[in-house]
Design a protein around this motif. Sequence first.
Motif, PDB file in Angstrom:
ATOM      1  N   UNK A 289       0.809  -1.214   0.000  1.00 48.62           N
ATOM      2  CA  UNK A 289       0.000   0.000   0.000  1.00 48.62           C
ATOM      3  C   UNK A 289       0.843   1.265   0.000  1.00 48.62           C
ATOM      4  N   UNK A 290       2.155   1.116   0.194  1.00 55.23           N
ATOM      5  CA  UNK A 290       3.033   2.284   0.236  1.00 55.23           C
ATOM      6  C   UNK A 290       3.365   2.756  -1.171  1.00 55.23           C
ATOM      7  N   UNK A 291       3.755   4.009  -1.265  1.00 55.18           N
ATOM      8  CA  UNK A 291       4.256   4.533  -2.531  1.00 55.18           C
ATOM      9  C   UNK A 291       5.662   3.979  -2.768  1.00 55.18           C
ATOM     10  N   UNK A 292       6.168   4.025  -4.004  1.00 53.84           N
ATOM     11  CA  UNK A 292       7.517   3.516  -4.290  1.00 53.84           C
ATOM     12  C   UNK A 292       8.606   4.166  -3.445  1.00 53.84           C
ATOM     13  N   UNK A 293       8.372   5.341  -2.914  1.00 55.60           N
ATOM     14  CA  UNK A 293       9.386   6.006  -2.088  1.00 55.60           C
ATOM     15  C   UNK A 293       9.530   5.363  -0.718  1.00 55.60           C
ATOM     16  N   UNK A 294       8.713   4.363  -0.422  1.00 57.91           N
ATOM     17  CA  UNK A 294       8.790   3.697   0.879  1.00 57.91           C
ATOM     18  C   UNK A 294      10.017   2.836   1.054  1.00 57.91           C
ATOM     19  N   UNK A 295      10.724   2.551  -0.017  1.00 62.07           N
ATOM     20  CA  UNK A 295      11.998   1.824   0.096  1.00 62.07           C
ATOM     21  C   UNK A 295      13.037   2.610  -0.689  1.00 62.07           C
ATOM     22  N   UNK A 296      14.266   2.656  -0.154  1.00 60.31           N
ATOM     23  CA  UNK A 296      15.245   3.586  -0.710  1.00 60.31           C
ATOM     24  C   UNK A 296      16.303   2.929  -1.586  1.00 60.31           C
ATOM     25  N   UNK A 297      16.218   1.629  -1.784  1.00 60.58           N
ATOM     26  CA  UNK A 297      17.183   0.957  -2.645  1.00 60.58           C
ATOM     27  C   UNK A 297      18.521   0.704  -1.989  1.00 60.58           C
ATOM     28  N   UNK A 298      18.685   1.152  -0.750  1.00 63.15           N
ATOM     29  CA  UNK A 298      19.935   0.974  -0.038  1.00 63.15           C
ATOM     30  C   UNK A 298      19.741   0.105   1.179  1.00 63.15           C
ATOM     31  N   UNK A 299      19.803   0.724   2.358  1.00 61.73           N
ATOM     32  CA  UNK A 299      19.699  -0.068   3.584  1.00 61.73           C
ATOM     33  C   UNK A 299      18.304  -0.634   3.795  1.00 61.73           C
ATOM     34  N   UNK A 300      17.286  -0.105   3.094  1.00 63.73           N
ATOM     35  CA  UNK A 300      15.984  -0.771   3.095  1.00 63.73           C
ATOM     36  C   UNK A 300      15.522  -0.935   1.652  1.00 63.73           C
ATOM     37  N   UNK A 301      15.347  -2.184   1.257  1.00 64.18           N
ATOM     38  CA  UNK A 301      14.935  -2.477  -0.115  1.00 64.18           C
ATOM     39  C   UNK A 301      13.636  -3.288  -0.134  1.00 64.18           C
ATOM     40  N   UNK A 302      12.971  -3.398   1.005  1.00 61.83           N
ATOM     41  CA  UNK A 302      11.777  -4.224   1.106  1.00 61.83           C
ATOM     42  C   UNK A 302      10.614  -3.519   0.435  1.00 61.83           C
ATOM     43  N   UNK A 303      10.174  -4.064  -0.705  1.00 61.67           N
ATOM     44  CA  UNK A 303       9.108  -3.421  -1.468  1.00 61.67           C
ATOM     45  C   UNK A 303       7.944  -4.361  -1.787  1.00 61.67           C
ATOM     46  N   UNK A 304       7.957  -5.556  -1.210  1.00 63.24           N
ATOM     47  CA  UNK A 304       6.885  -6.513  -1.464  1.00 63.24           C
ATOM     48  C   UNK A 304       7.178  -7.476  -2.594  1.00 63.24           C
TER      49      UNK A 304
END
Length: 418
Positions: A289-304
Motif C-alpha cells: 500500500x506504500x508509494x515507491x518512495x517507501x523503500x530507498x534501494x539501499x539499507x531498506x529495499x523491502x518493497x513486497x
Amino acid sequence: MGLAGHRKALGYSQEGLAHALGVDRTTVGRWERGETEPQPPLRPELAELLQLDLAELNALLPQPQAVSSESAGAPPRDHDDSGDLDDMIRREFLRLIAVTGAALALPDDETAALVDGAQRGSSTDFLRINGHLWQVYQLARSKRSVAPVVRDHLATLKDRLKGCRGAEVSELSGAAGDLFQLAGELAFDRNHYSDAAASYNVAASASHGAGAFDLWACALVRQSYIDLYDHRYEDAADVLAAASRVARRGDTQLATRYWVAAVEAEAYAGLKDLSSCERAMDEAEKVLDLSPSGQNGGWIRFDGSRLAEERGARYVQLGRLDLAEQTLMKALGQQALAQGQSYRRRGAVLTDLAAVGARRRDSEQVLSYAGEALELARASSSGYVTRRLHFLQAEFEPLSRDRRIVELGAEISALRTT
C-alpha cells in the motif's frame, strides 16, 4: 594442554562453544589450529566460558601459523579479507561517535579543542556514495568484489567524522550507520558472522546516535539474521521485537515496520507458531500500500517483491508442503520476469523447492532444483547460497540410497563456506 584440550576437558564441543559465543563452528576450529585468533571483543567472553583469565587464555592460544593456508593444502584464504583493519575501523567509529556526541553539549571553544584538521565534505556526499555502493552490491554477482571499495569509503568517512561538529555529528553518524550495515552484509554473505555482528552493532549505535529510527531498526533486523541462521529463533524474536518498537517511532511512509514483520514471520515459523507467522506475513503485505518512495534501494529495499518467496519459505519451515510448492513456484515465475535478478534470492527459492522434493522423497525434484542452486553458488561465490545448500543436505537422509543424491551431497560439501 592447548585450547582444544581445555575445551574438551570442560565438556564443550566445537559447535557448543561456537553457539555460546555466537560464532561459526569453523571459526573455533581455526582458533584451535592457530590459523586465526579470537578478535579482542570476543576474548573476555571466551575466557569466561573456559574458566580462564585473559592471560591464561592467551597462553593457551596457538601462535598463528607462519605458512600460508595454500601451502598447507587448505582451501585458499581470501586475500581481500582485512579482519584486523575492519575491527580497528569499527572501534575507531565507536570512539569517535562517543567523543563527537559529547562535543555537542560543550561550548564552541571547547568543541574546537576536540576537532582539528577536518576534511570538509557534506553528509549528503557520503550518503550519495553509500547509495551507489548499495546498488553495486545488489547487482554484483560476486559480493566480495565490493569489499575493498566499502572498506576505503569507511576509512574516508572515519577521517571526516574526526573533524565534525554540531549537527554534522548526527548527519555523519547516520551515514556511518548506513555504511556499516553494508559492511555487515558483506561479512554475512561470506559467513563471517562475528564480523557481521560487530558491524551491525556499530550500525545500530551510530543510527541511535543520529536519531535515525528506521536505520536503527534495520540494523537490528540484520542482527537478527545471525540468530535465525543459527536456528536461535527465540533470540531472533527478542531482537525483532526491539526492532519493531524502534520502527514504530520511524517514518510511516517507509517500509521498515513491514520488513520487520516479514522477518518476524521467519522467527515464528522456526518456533512452529503458524498463526503468529501468518499474522506477521499479513502485516508485511501492507507494504504494497506504500508509494515507491517507501523503500530507498539501499539499507531498506523491502518493497513486497519478495513476499511470495518469503511466504513459501515459511511454509517449508512449517511443513506445509503443498502451500509451499505453490507459493515458491509463483515466486520463481516472478523472478524469471524480473530484470537483474539476485543470485541470492533465486538460490533461496531453488533450495526451498529442493527441500520440498526431499521431504516428498522425490529425487528428481531434488536433483533439478538443488543442482541449479549449486551452479549459482559456484558462479557467484555466494556464501549465502552455499550455506542454504549445506542446510539442505540435512534433508537428504530419506534419499541416501540414491547414488545421484549422494554425489550431489558430495558436491555441496566441496563448496567453500569461507
